[in-house]
Enzyme design. Structure first.
Site, PDB file in Angstrom:
ATOM      1  N   CYS A 138      43.168  33.402  29.706  1.00  0.00           N
ATOM      2  CA  CYS A 138      44.002  32.247  30.040  1.00  0.00           C
ATOM      3  C   CYS A 138      43.241  31.014  29.589  1.00  0.00           C
ATOM      4  O   CYS A 138      42.052  31.090  29.292  1.00  0.00           O
ATOM      5  CB  CYS A 138      44.298  32.174  31.537  1.00  0.00           C
ATOM      6  SG  CYS A 138      45.564  30.941  31.962  1.00  0.00           S
ATOM      7  N   CYS A 148      47.497  25.760  31.610  1.00  0.00           N
ATOM      8  CA  CYS A 148      47.259  27.089  31.027  1.00  0.00           C
ATOM      9  C   CYS A 148      47.466  27.119  29.520  1.00  0.00           C
ATOM     10  O   CYS A 148      47.457  28.191  28.917  1.00  0.00           O
ATOM     11  CB  CYS A 148      48.174  28.118  31.671  1.00  0.00           C
ATOM     12  SG  CYS A 148      47.978  28.196  33.447  1.00  0.00           S
ATOM     13  N   LYS A 213      53.640  37.420  37.559  1.00  0.00           N
ATOM     14  CA  LYS A 213      52.717  36.508  38.234  1.00  0.00           C
ATOM     15  C   LYS A 213      53.518  35.348  38.786  1.00  0.00           C
ATOM     16  O   LYS A 213      54.193  34.627  38.049  1.00  0.00           O
ATOM     17  CB  LYS A 213      51.665  36.005  37.251  1.00  0.00           C
ATOM     18  CG  LYS A 213      50.707  34.993  37.865  1.00  0.00           C
ATOM     19  CD  LYS A 213      49.613  34.609  36.900  1.00  0.00           C
ATOM     20  CE  LYS A 213      48.697  33.567  37.514  1.00  0.00           C
ATOM     21  NZ  LYS A 213      47.607  33.199  36.582  1.00  0.00           N
ATOM     22  N   ARG A 223      41.127  28.177  42.364  1.00  0.00           N
ATOM     23  CA  ARG A 223      41.045  26.973  41.532  1.00  0.00           C
ATOM     24  C   ARG A 223      39.806  26.164  41.868  1.00  0.00           C
ATOM     25  O   ARG A 223      39.279  25.463  41.010  1.00  0.00           O
ATOM     26  CB  ARG A 223      42.345  26.172  41.638  1.00  0.00           C
ATOM     27  CG  ARG A 223      43.481  26.958  40.986  1.00  0.00           C
ATOM     28  CD  ARG A 223      44.823  26.267  41.041  1.00  0.00           C
ATOM     29  NE  ARG A 223      45.856  27.190  40.565  1.00  0.00           N
ATOM     30  CZ  ARG A 223      47.165  26.965  40.637  1.00  0.00           C
ATOM     31  NH1 ARG A 223      47.597  25.826  41.157  1.00  0.00           N
ATOM     32  NH2 ARG A 223      48.024  27.854  40.191  1.00  0.00           N
ATOM     33  N   LYS A 266      51.245  39.913  41.071  1.00  0.00           N
ATOM     34  CA  LYS A 266      50.275  39.003  41.665  1.00  0.00           C
ATOM     35  C   LYS A 266      50.989  37.812  42.279  1.00  0.00           C
ATOM     36  O   LYS A 266      51.861  37.249  41.619  1.00  0.00           O
ATOM     37  CB  LYS A 266      49.329  38.533  40.556  1.00  0.00           C
ATOM     38  CG  LYS A 266      48.347  37.469  40.949  1.00  0.00           C
ATOM     39  CD  LYS A 266      47.640  36.964  39.731  1.00  0.00           C
ATOM     40  CE  LYS A 266      46.739  35.834  40.166  1.00  0.00           C
ATOM     41  NZ  LYS A 266      46.191  35.114  39.071  1.00  0.00           N
TER      42      LYS A 266
HETATM   43  C1  PBG Z   1      44.575  32.023  35.584  1.00  0.00           C
HETATM   44  C2  PBG Z   1      44.373  32.804  36.837  1.00  0.00           C
HETATM   45  C3  PBG Z   1      44.525  32.359  38.145  1.00  0.00           C
HETATM   46  C4  PBG Z   1      44.194  33.439  38.951  1.00  0.00           C
HETATM   47  C5  PBG Z   1      43.836  34.493  38.119  1.00  0.00           C
HETATM   48  N1  PBG Z   1      43.978  34.085  36.814  1.00  0.00           N
HETATM   49  C6  PBG Z   1      44.851  31.026  38.689  1.00  0.00           C
HETATM   50  C7  PBG Z   1      46.144  30.387  38.431  1.00  0.00           C
HETATM   51  O1  PBG Z   1      47.089  30.961  37.914  1.00  0.00           O
HETATM   52  O2  PBG Z   1      46.186  29.201  38.750  1.00  0.00           O
HETATM   53  C8  PBG Z   1      44.198  33.413  40.443  1.00  0.00           C
HETATM   54  C9  PBG Z   1      43.388  34.464  41.104  1.00  0.00           C
HETATM   55  C10 PBG Z   1      43.158  34.231  42.546  1.00  0.00           C
HETATM   56  O3  PBG Z   1      43.729  33.332  43.192  1.00  0.00           O
HETATM   57  O4  PBG Z   1      42.355  34.999  43.104  1.00  0.00           O
HETATM   58  N2  PBG Z   1      43.446  32.069  34.758  1.00  0.00           N
END
Ligand code: PBG
Length: 342
Positions: A138, A148, A213, A223, A266
């Site tokens: 990402c 992103c 997601k 974050r 997720k």
């Molecule tokens: C994006 C990503 C996120 C998470 C995993 N990959 C954050 C988002 O989408 O803002 C979240 C994982 C978590 O909250 O444990 N790289």
């Protein structure tokens, strides 16, 4: 003089004499630990866990993340130590996230071969043989604005972003990643990444797609850990609306058509129905991500003495497996493995 009184029929003797005429007595199978174990339908095991690790540059760095007790930002040498411990606990893999030294508007550190994730992949593959290394693909950790992808007029543009993701995935595969895991939710990225991997000689690198997601409040602590909060706005233009499940099935179907080997839902706890339907309809290896906010809630309640943490942890992970997950990505991986080992 006071005499001992009892309600009619409540003495032990009276209780023994009272009997309903029942054909079925489900409680028979719950009488002893051995009986309960015999008929248990869902068995959790460390073999289904993947533990996320946050890697950064430097040496000897191990900084705990405030909202995620027990989770650290690690330099590569420290990540290797954790990888050894994870393998020793019987957990088959790690999922790597990177904290770059520098960020820019297009997230170019995401495909820097010397960046922390690429270095950690090489080091873990070399020093902890047999442990699976999965990489998160990402741009949000790598862009100065925390979005992103590439922005045009403050909007994340799809197709140019996909080309950046392809570069990141290729650099992870070149470093030796076993599985790349795109978490961006751009359209068409699985197909483009599959094609690029195959063209570059990485036909054996698997893709675990964050297929469904959701745009979730439960990513908050992540974050902080990854320093990836968007500078303005949110992720609603690409992550899914929590209200939708039919759409999740369409997303999963597209990713499978494009070449995903493993599909992910997720977060986990608030989307158990989605996990169940994805597993039932497609039958692919299905992963669930028990995300940072889900972990933080349990940790916070446990620290206040409000819940019994080991029990709440196992109940949570069991529910995710019972819903249909074959793989659980969780910050609790080592703690759960320890409790399961007795
Ligand atoms: C994006 C990503 C996120 C998470 C995993 N990959 C954050 C988002 O989408 O803002 C979240 C994982 C978590 O909250 O444990 N790289």
């Amino acid at each position: 003089m006071a005499t001992k009184t009892s309600l009619p029929g409540t003495s032990a003797a009276a209780a023994r004499g009272t009997r309903l005429d029942l054909a079925r007595r489900p409680r028979r199978l719950r009488r002893t630990p051995a009986m309960r174990a015999l008929v248990r339908e869902t068995r959790l095991s460390a073999e289904m866990f993947i533990e996320p690790l946050f890697v950064r540059s430097g040496e000897g760095w191990r900084t705990e993340i405030g909202s995620m007790p027990g989770v650290y930002q690690l330099s590569v040498d420290e990540a290797v130590k954790d990888a050894h411990a994870i393998k020793a606990a019987g957990i088959p893999g790690v999922l790597l996230f990177g904290l770059p030294d520098e960020k820019d508007a297009v997230g170019s550190a995401a495909y820097d071969p010397e960046a922390p994730v690429q270095a950690a992949v090489r080091a873990i593959k070399r020093e902890v043989p047999g442990l699976l290394v999965v990489t998160d693909v990402c741009l949000c950790e790598y862009t100065s604005h925390g979005h992103c992808g590439i922005l045009v007029d403050d909007e994340v543009v799809n197709d140019a972003t996909v080309e950046q993701l392809v570069r990141a995935a290729l650099s992870h595969a070149a470093a030796g990643a076993d599985i790349v895991a795109p978490s961006d939710m751009m359209d068409g990225r699985i197909g483009r990444i599959r094609e690029a991997l195959d063209d570059a000689g990485f036909a054996g690198t698997a893709i675990m797609s964050y297929a469904a997601k959701y745009c979730s409040a439960f990513y908050g602590p992540f974050r902080e850990a990854a320093d990836s909060a968007p500078a303005f706005g949110d992720r609603r233009s690409h992550q899914m609306d929590p209200a939708n499940v039919e759409e999740a099935l369409r997303e999963v179907e597209l990713d499978i058509e494009e070449g995903a080997d493993i599909v992910m839902v997720k977060p986990a706890m608030t989307y158990l129905d989605v996990i169940a339907r994805v597993k039932a309809e497609f039958g692919l290896p299905t992963a669930a991500y028990h995300v940072s906010g889900e972990y933080a809630m349990l940790k916070a309640a446990a620290r206040n003495g409000w819940i019994d943490e080991p029990r709440a942890m196992l109940e949570t992970l069991t529910a995710i497996k019972r819903a249909g997950a074959d793989i659980i990505i969780t910050y609790y991986a080592r703690e759960a493995a320890r409790v399961l080992a007795g």
